[in-house]
Motif scaffolding. Structure first.
Motif, PDB file in Angstrom:
ATOM      1  N   SER A  99       0.691  -1.184   0.136  1.00  0.00           N
ATOM      2  CA  SER A  99      -0.225   0.063  -0.091  1.00  0.00           C
ATOM      3  C   SER A  99       0.741   0.982  -0.092  1.00  0.00           C
ATOM      4  O   SER A  99       1.968   1.153  -0.293  1.00  0.00           O
ATOM      5  CB  SER A  99      -1.377  -0.144   1.522  1.00  0.00           C
ATOM      6  N   VAL A 100       0.225   2.588  -0.096  1.00  0.00           N
ATOM      7  CA  VAL A 100       0.913   3.785  -0.610  1.00  0.00           C
ATOM      8  C   VAL A 100       1.092   4.755   1.252  1.00  0.00           C
ATOM      9  O   VAL A 100      -0.375   4.595   1.244  1.00  0.00           O
ATOM     10  CB  VAL A 100       0.458   4.382  -1.645  1.00  0.00           C
ATOM     11  N   ARG A 101       1.771   5.437   1.885  1.00  0.00           N
ATOM     12  CA  ARG A 101       1.230   6.128   2.606  1.00  0.00           C
ATOM     13  C   ARG A 101       1.484   7.831   2.031  1.00  0.00           C
ATOM     14  O   ARG A 101       2.489   7.934   1.663  1.00  0.00           O
ATOM     15  CB  ARG A 101       2.028   5.932   3.852  1.00  0.00           C
ATOM     16  N   ASP A 118      -7.508  17.279   0.889  1.00  0.00           N
ATOM     17  CA  ASP A 118      -9.449  16.824   0.159  1.00  0.00           C
ATOM     18  C   ASP A 118      -9.005  16.597  -1.355  1.00  0.00           C
ATOM     19  O   ASP A 118      -7.852  16.295  -1.862  1.00  0.00           O
ATOM     20  CB  ASP A 118      -9.541  17.817  -0.113  1.00  0.00           C
ATOM     21  N   LYS A 119      -9.613  14.812  -1.187  1.00  0.00           N
ATOM     22  CA  LYS A 119      -9.080  14.315  -2.708  1.00  0.00           C
ATOM     23  C   LYS A 119      -9.867  13.909  -3.443  1.00  0.00           C
ATOM     24  O   LYS A 119     -11.559  14.195  -3.852  1.00  0.00           O
ATOM     25  CB  LYS A 119      -9.571  12.252  -1.991  1.00  0.00           C
ATOM     26  N   GLY A 120      -9.687  14.351  -4.280  1.00  0.00           N
ATOM     27  CA  GLY A 120      -9.978  14.688  -5.700  1.00  0.00           C
ATOM     28  C   GLY A 120     -10.184  13.691  -6.638  1.00  0.00           C
ATOM     29  O   GLY A 120     -10.438  12.643  -6.649  1.00  0.00           O
ATOM     30  N   THR A 121     -11.366  14.159  -7.980  1.00  0.00           N
ATOM     31  CA  THR A 121     -11.229  12.691  -9.247  1.00  0.00           C
ATOM     32  C   THR A 121      -9.951  12.884  -9.195  1.00  0.00           C
ATOM     33  O   THR A 121      -8.638  13.750 -10.100  1.00  0.00           O
ATOM     34  CB  THR A 121     -12.103  13.492  -9.889  1.00  0.00           C
ATOM     35  N   SER A 122      -9.864  10.807  -9.678  1.00  0.00           N
ATOM     36  CA  SER A 122      -8.440  10.442 -10.214  1.00  0.00           C
ATOM     37  C   SER A 122      -8.276   9.885 -11.534  1.00  0.00           C
ATOM     38  O   SER A 122      -9.232   9.383 -11.355  1.00  0.00           O
ATOM     39  CB  SER A 122      -7.687  10.306  -9.266  1.00  0.00           C
ATOM     40  N   ALA A 123      -6.885   9.713 -12.714  1.00  0.00           N
ATOM     41  CA  ALA A 123      -6.640   9.658 -13.451  1.00  0.00           C
ATOM     42  C   ALA A 123      -6.551   7.799 -12.284  1.00  0.00           C
ATOM     43  O   ALA A 123      -6.063   7.304 -11.186  1.00  0.00           O
ATOM     44  CB  ALA A 123      -6.752   9.918 -14.481  1.00  0.00           C
ATOM     45  N   GLN A 124      -6.861   7.012 -12.874  1.00  0.00           N
ATOM     46  CA  GLN A 124      -6.120   5.235 -12.960  1.00  0.00           C
ATOM     47  C   GLN A 124      -4.825   5.604 -12.846  1.00  0.00           C
ATOM     48  O   GLN A 124      -3.929   6.182 -13.528  1.00  0.00           O
ATOM     49  CB  GLN A 124      -6.020   4.353 -13.929  1.00  0.00           C
ATOM     50  N   GLY A 125      -4.577   5.084 -11.205  1.00  0.00           N
ATOM     51  CA  GLY A 125      -3.762   4.998 -10.798  1.00  0.00           C
ATOM     52  C   GLY A 125      -2.691   6.470 -10.187  1.00  0.00           C
ATOM     53  O   GLY A 125      -1.485   6.124  -9.768  1.00  0.00           O
ATOM     54  N   THR A 126      -2.925   7.660 -10.023  1.00  0.00           N
ATOM     55  CA  THR A 126      -3.096   8.695  -9.879  1.00  0.00           C
ATOM     56  C   THR A 126      -3.755   8.649  -8.384  1.00  0.00           C
ATOM     57  O   THR A 126      -5.066   8.563  -8.810  1.00  0.00           O
ATOM     58  CB  THR A 126      -3.178   9.968 -10.897  1.00  0.00           C
ATOM     59  N   ALA A 127      -3.226   9.409  -7.632  1.00  0.00           N
ATOM     60  CA  ALA A 127      -4.181   9.635  -6.348  1.00  0.00           C
ATOM     61  C   ALA A 127      -3.323  10.893  -6.535  1.00  0.00           C
ATOM     62  O   ALA A 127      -3.086  11.685  -6.482  1.00  0.00           O
ATOM     63  CB  ALA A 127      -4.161   9.137  -5.184  1.00  0.00           C
ATOM     64  N   ASP A 156      -2.609  -0.066  -6.060  1.00  0.00           N
ATOM     65  CA  ASP A 156      -2.517   0.238  -7.671  1.00  0.00           C
ATOM     66  C   ASP A 156      -2.023   1.818  -7.886  1.00  0.00           C
ATOM     67  O   ASP A 156      -1.846   2.290  -9.060  1.00  0.00           O
ATOM     68  CB  ASP A 156      -3.865  -0.254  -8.138  1.00  0.00           C
ATOM     69  N   VAL A 157      -1.972   2.727  -6.905  1.00  0.00           N
ATOM     70  CA  VAL A 157      -1.153   4.024  -7.358  1.00  0.00           C
ATOM     71  C   VAL A 157       0.287   4.771  -7.473  1.00  0.00           C
ATOM     72  O   VAL A 157       1.091   3.602  -7.035  1.00  0.00           O
ATOM     73  CB  VAL A 157      -1.539   5.174  -5.477  1.00  0.00           C
ATOM     74  N   THR A 158       0.437   4.550  -8.371  1.00  0.00           N
ATOM     75  CA  THR A 158       1.302   4.851  -8.677  1.00  0.00           C
ATOM     76  C   THR A 158       2.376   6.290  -9.238  1.00  0.00           C
ATOM     77  O   THR A 158       3.262   6.785  -8.638  1.00  0.00           O
ATOM     78  CB  THR A 158       2.352   4.393 -10.679  1.00  0.00           C
ATOM     79  N   ILE A 159       1.223   6.741  -8.574  1.00  0.00           N
ATOM     80  CA  ILE A 159       1.347   8.745  -8.435  1.00  0.00           C
ATOM     81  C   ILE A 159       0.836   9.905  -7.503  1.00  0.00           C
ATOM     82  O   ILE A 159      -0.407   8.974  -7.680  1.00  0.00           O
ATOM     83  CB  ILE A 159       1.585   9.052 -10.228  1.00  0.00           C
ATOM     84  N   VAL A 160       0.707  10.185  -6.770  1.00  0.00           N
ATOM     85  CA  VAL A 160      -0.027  10.970  -5.984  1.00  0.00           C
ATOM     86  C   VAL A 160       0.404  12.434  -7.017  1.00  0.00           C
ATOM     87  O   VAL A 160       2.040  12.995  -6.669  1.00  0.00           O
ATOM     88  CB  VAL A 160       1.103  11.169  -4.746  1.00  0.00           C
ATOM     89  N   ALA A 161      -0.377  13.155  -7.022  1.00  0.00           N
ATOM     90  CA  ALA A 161      -0.479  14.592  -7.386  1.00  0.00           C
ATOM     91  C   ALA A 161      -0.908  15.244  -6.048  1.00  0.00           C
ATOM     92  O   ALA A 161      -2.274  14.756  -6.330  1.00  0.00           O
ATOM     93  CB  ALA A 161      -1.093  14.742  -8.798  1.00  0.00           C
ATOM     94  N   GLY A 167       0.903  25.195  -7.234  1.00  0.00           N
ATOM     95  CA  GLY A 167       0.251  24.237  -8.245  1.00  0.00           C
ATOM     96  C   GLY A 167       0.333  22.977  -8.017  1.00  0.00           C
ATOM     97  O   GLY A 167       0.219  22.386  -6.999  1.00  0.00           O
ATOM     98  N   ARG A 168       0.147  22.625  -9.169  1.00  0.00           N
ATOM     99  CA  ARG A 168      -0.598  21.112  -9.294  1.00  0.00           C
ATOM    100  C   ARG A 168       1.415  20.079  -9.205  1.00  0.00           C
ATOM    101  O   ARG A 168       2.711  20.700 -10.104  1.00  0.00           O
ATOM    102  CB  ARG A 168      -0.734  20.377 -10.153  1.00  0.00           C
ATOM    103  N   GLN A 169       1.478  19.106  -8.312  1.00  0.00           N
ATOM    104  CA  GLN A 169       2.826  18.960  -8.417  1.00  0.00           C
ATOM    105  C   GLN A 169       2.968  16.805  -8.413  1.00  0.00           C
ATOM    106  O   GLN A 169       1.497  16.412  -7.476  1.00  0.00           O
ATOM    107  CB  GLN A 169       3.435  19.152  -6.638  1.00  0.00           C
ATOM    108  N   GLU A 170       3.930  16.634  -8.717  1.00  0.00           N
ATOM    109  CA  GLU A 170       3.286  14.952  -8.679  1.00  0.00           C
ATOM    110  C   GLU A 170       4.382  14.321  -8.457  1.00  0.00           C
ATOM    111  O   GLU A 170       5.802  14.703  -8.672  1.00  0.00           O
ATOM    112  CB  GLU A 170       3.099  14.582 -10.764  1.00  0.00           C
ATOM    113  N   PHE A 171       4.162  13.097  -7.335  1.00  0.00           N
ATOM    114  CA  PHE A 171       4.476  12.457  -6.968  1.00  0.00           C
ATOM    115  C   PHE A 171       5.194  10.828  -6.952  1.00  0.00           C
ATOM    116  O   PHE A 171       4.451  10.206  -6.460  1.00  0.00           O
ATOM    117  CB  PHE A 171       5.371  12.426  -4.931  1.00  0.00           C
TER     118      PHE A 171
END
Length: 178
Positions: A99-101, A118-127, A156-161, A167-171
């Motif tokens: 799992s991912v923390r 606040d969790k938003g709408t995410s694409a597959q693999g992205t939170a 199944d999360v591979t990117i956390v935005a 702005g928007r940052q991806e990890f």
């Protein structure tokens, strides 16, 4: 709610259920601040109709309770307040169970303020998350503090935005250890 300032993200958006959003999507998005603000008068008209004509209709959950209508009206009267974005430090880890923390730490110069993700709408693999700041109520001032938040995500999360004041940052999420 008498002394509480209603904010879009905390008080208004949650009143619109997914089914309400879908029904209105051809006209505007009920989860979009700018769309709701620009259509606030029409929304008030719809929710203030007699029960037989009010929106949402009885077939889809029935009209809003009067308390909700009052909160929406107060929000409009106050100029449609919304929360500010904040900034934090972020850490994304893959745990032993795959799992991912997500760990977020926000420094609050006024400890009476509050922050959260606040969790938003995410694409597959992205939170995707937004980092919000709620101002101190009634100008209250408290000593500075750090607010820490932890979110457990599925494997199944591979990117956390994260969307914050910058702005928007991806990890990228570290791969699972075999």
């Amino acid at each position: 709610m008498a002394d509480t300032t209603p904010y879009f993200e905390l008080h208004i958006r949650p009143m619109f259920r997914p089914i309400d959003r879908e029904h209105m999507r051809s006209r505007f998005d009920l989860w979009n601040y700018d769309a709701v603000k620009s259509n606030a008068a029409n929304i008030l008209t719809a929710v203030n109709q007699p029960a037989a004509f009010a929106m949402p209709t009885k077939a889809f959950g029935g009209p809003w309770p009067q308390g909700w209508v009052d909160v929406f009206q107060k929000w409009v009267n106050l100029g449609c307040p919304r929360l500010a974005l904040s900034k934090g430090t972020y850490d994304v880890d893959r745990l032993a169970d795959a799992s991912v923390r997500l760990s977020v730490s926000v420094s609050l110069t006024n400890g009476a303020e509050d922050a959260w993700i606040d969790k938003g709408t995410s694409a597959q693999g992205t939170a995707e998350y937004t980092v919000y700041l709620r101002p101190a109520p009634n100008g209250e001032v408290k000593p500075p503090r750090t607010h820490n938040m932890v979110e457990e995500l599925t494997s199944d999360v591979t990117i956390v935005a994260l969307v914050d004041v910058d702005g928007r940052q991806e990890f990228p999420v570290p791969p699972a250890i075999a």
